[in-house]
Design a protein around this motif. Structure first.
Motif, PDB file in Angstrom:
ATOM      1  N   THR A  46      43.345  17.376  91.939  1.00 22.29           N
ATOM      2  CA  THR A  46      44.725  17.652  91.535  1.00 22.29           C
ATOM      3  C   THR A  46      45.618  17.932  92.741  1.00 22.29           C
ATOM      4  O   THR A  46      46.774  17.513  92.799  1.00 22.29           O
ATOM      5  N   MET A  64      50.930  15.491  84.183  1.00 23.23           N
ATOM      6  CA  MET A  64      49.596  15.076  84.624  1.00 23.23           C
ATOM      7  C   MET A  64      48.501  15.447  83.618  1.00 23.23           C
ATOM      8  O   MET A  64      48.568  16.477  82.963  1.00 23.23           O
ATOM      9  N   THR A  66      45.205  16.835  83.563  1.00 22.59           N
ATOM     10  CA  THR A  66      44.416  17.604  84.515  1.00 22.59           C
ATOM     11  C   THR A  66      43.373  18.421  83.763  1.00 22.59           C
ATOM     12  O   THR A  66      43.643  18.895  82.667  1.00 22.59           O
ATOM     13  N   THR A  76      42.503  15.321  88.297  1.00 24.08           N
ATOM     14  CA  THR A  76      43.648  14.715  87.606  1.00 24.08           C
ATOM     15  C   THR A  76      43.500  13.201  87.526  1.00 24.08           C
ATOM     16  O   THR A  76      43.125  12.564  88.514  1.00 24.08           O
TER      17      THR A  76
END
Ligand code: HAM
Length: 418
Positions: A46, A64, A66, A76
């Protein structure tokens, strides 16, 4: 029934040929410009995106996918490709091979956005990144690729918007000036713009709200904050584009949604699309390699949305899928069917796109299928012909049908230049 998720789509067989065609055109086009393909993993740490794209951007703060992997690492699904390409460039020391590294990609990306026409949660981009040169010729080359590729596909009504947001030094001064201009009007701003005022004031320029656009009309102009070097760079980019006869409009309010840009930024829009009208976007990012832990390396690139290109192509008229079959075999009777399977097997080994009925249907149904298949040649074999070592061959281009000796088939097909 389990259905696909919101914002994701299957590319079905009657659509996939358009993707294949576009991909083939892309590979050809990129080799003309001397770019090589790079493929990176579907997920990354990430941190790559929060550091690379910017914590305050919509992509990182809201969009995103994640998750905490194994209770330890935040991972991610990649929402864009510039940061992964730069990560790979640093990790494999690609810059050591030549002063400029010219890369391109086509890949699936993931952003949790509100789906609408031209906006999905899983979408595809192709793009290029040229790393290693600060000179305007690289900006011009990258812009030329974006523009000329779309022209080569036949997309019309293109608008290339060009801007320079200068170096970091200029942007800090500009952000202050913009905030100073906007602060007496803070109450008039929307909630999003008020938030951006604190976190990322440049993004306010991207507003779609009428009275904010009006207000920004009198705001200070970023071009007025460019350093002398920024200005020289920008005017050289424009001179090169003029020389290549690539039309553009200056759009001093165009700011991109990612934080890594420096100097040149650009977008190409098409009126064939709805509100999501950006076919591609890009620009220079001279500090990103350093931000991600590499040696200072200036770079420039862009990415285009493949789904949006296909929508724009739809608008100029759907093209027919080219026929995938040269020869269709029609068999009548058990022995003929078995002989046909061997025959088609041989034809396929010779490279003829050949097909036959896998569900043992009647001759009439097989003939119907042969017409549907788009084949040029139909081979018809009955048990009687088989016994005589013969086969009927029908040329659907001129409807001529004749019986030939099976041993002559190869020669006959050769003469037809399928
Ligand atoms: P971007 O503007 O975020 O830039 O995306 C580039 C293009 O991807 C857009 O112009 C649009 O055509 C398409 N796109 C973006 N989001 C979606 C979506 N949710 N659904 C469908 N299409 C979408 C970048 O990603 C930068 N990495 C570009 C770049 C490369 N800058 C320098 N190098």
């Amino acid at each position: 029934m389990i259905r696909s998720l919101k914002g994701t789509y299957d590319i079905l067989p009657d659509e996939s040929w358009r993707w294949q065609t576009l991909e083939a055109q892309l590979h050809d086009f990129m080799s003309i410009y001397g770019y090589k393909e790079i493929r990176t993993p579907a997920f990354e740490k990430t941190e790559l995106f929060s550091r690379g794209v910017g914590e305050e951007t919509d992509i990182v703060s809201k969009e995103m996918y994640t998750w905490l992997d194994g209770g330890k690492t935040n991972l991610t699904l990649k929402p864009e490709l510039t940061a992964p390409v730069v990560r790979s460039y640093i990790q494999h020391n690609l810059g050591a091979l030549s002063p400029v590294t010219k890369l391109y990609y086509m890949d699936a990306l993931f952003r949790r956005e509100r789906p609408q026409k031209g906006r999905q949660r899983q979408f595809h981009q192709f793009g290029v990144e040229a790393l290693g040169t600060p000179f305007p010729e690289a900006d011009a080359e990258v812009i030329a690729i974006a523009y000329e590729f779309m022209i080569s596909l036949g997309i019309t009504n293109l608008k290339l918007k060009l801007n320079s947001i200068g170096s970091g030094q200029c942007r800090t001064a500009y952000k202050d000036a913009l905030k100073e201009y906007l602060s007496p009007h803070i109450q008039e701003l929307s909630e999003t713009s008020r938030l951006r005022f604190e976190t990322n004031p440049l993004r306010i320029l991207d507003t779609k709200i009428e009275h904010e656009i009006e207000l920004l009309g009198k705001a200070p102009d970023i071009l007025g904050f460019l350093t002398a070097d920024d200005e020289t760079h920008f005017s050289e980019v424009r001179e090169l584009l003029d020389g290549m006869k690539i039309p553009y409009v200056l759009d001093k309010r165009m700011v991109r949604g990612l934080d890594y840009y420096t100097r040149t930024t650009f977008e190409i829009t098409s009126s064939a699309l709805g509100s999501q009208d950006a076919l591609c976007g890009g620009g220079r990012y001279d500090k990103l390699v350093e931000t991600l832990g590499g040696k200072s390396t200036p770079a420039v690139g862009f990415a285009a949305g493949v789904e949006r290109l296909l929508i724009a192509l739809d608008e100029i008229g759907k093209t027919e899928e080219p026929s995938k079959t040269d020869i269709y075999f029609v068999g009548l009777g058990d022995q003929a069917r078995k002989a046909g399977i061997k025959l088609v097997h041989d034809l396929r080994k010779q490279g003829y796109k050949s097909n036959y009925d896998l569900v043992r249907r009647s001759m009439k149904a097989q003939m119907r299928e042969s017409n549907k298949s788009g084949a040029r040649i139909v081979l018809i074999l009955g048990d009687q012909e088989l016994e005589n070592n013969q086969i009927q061959i029908k040329d659907l281009e001129n409807s001529q049908q004749m019986t030939i000796n099976l041993d002559e088939l190869k020669n006959h097909l050769y003469k037809l230049e399928l």
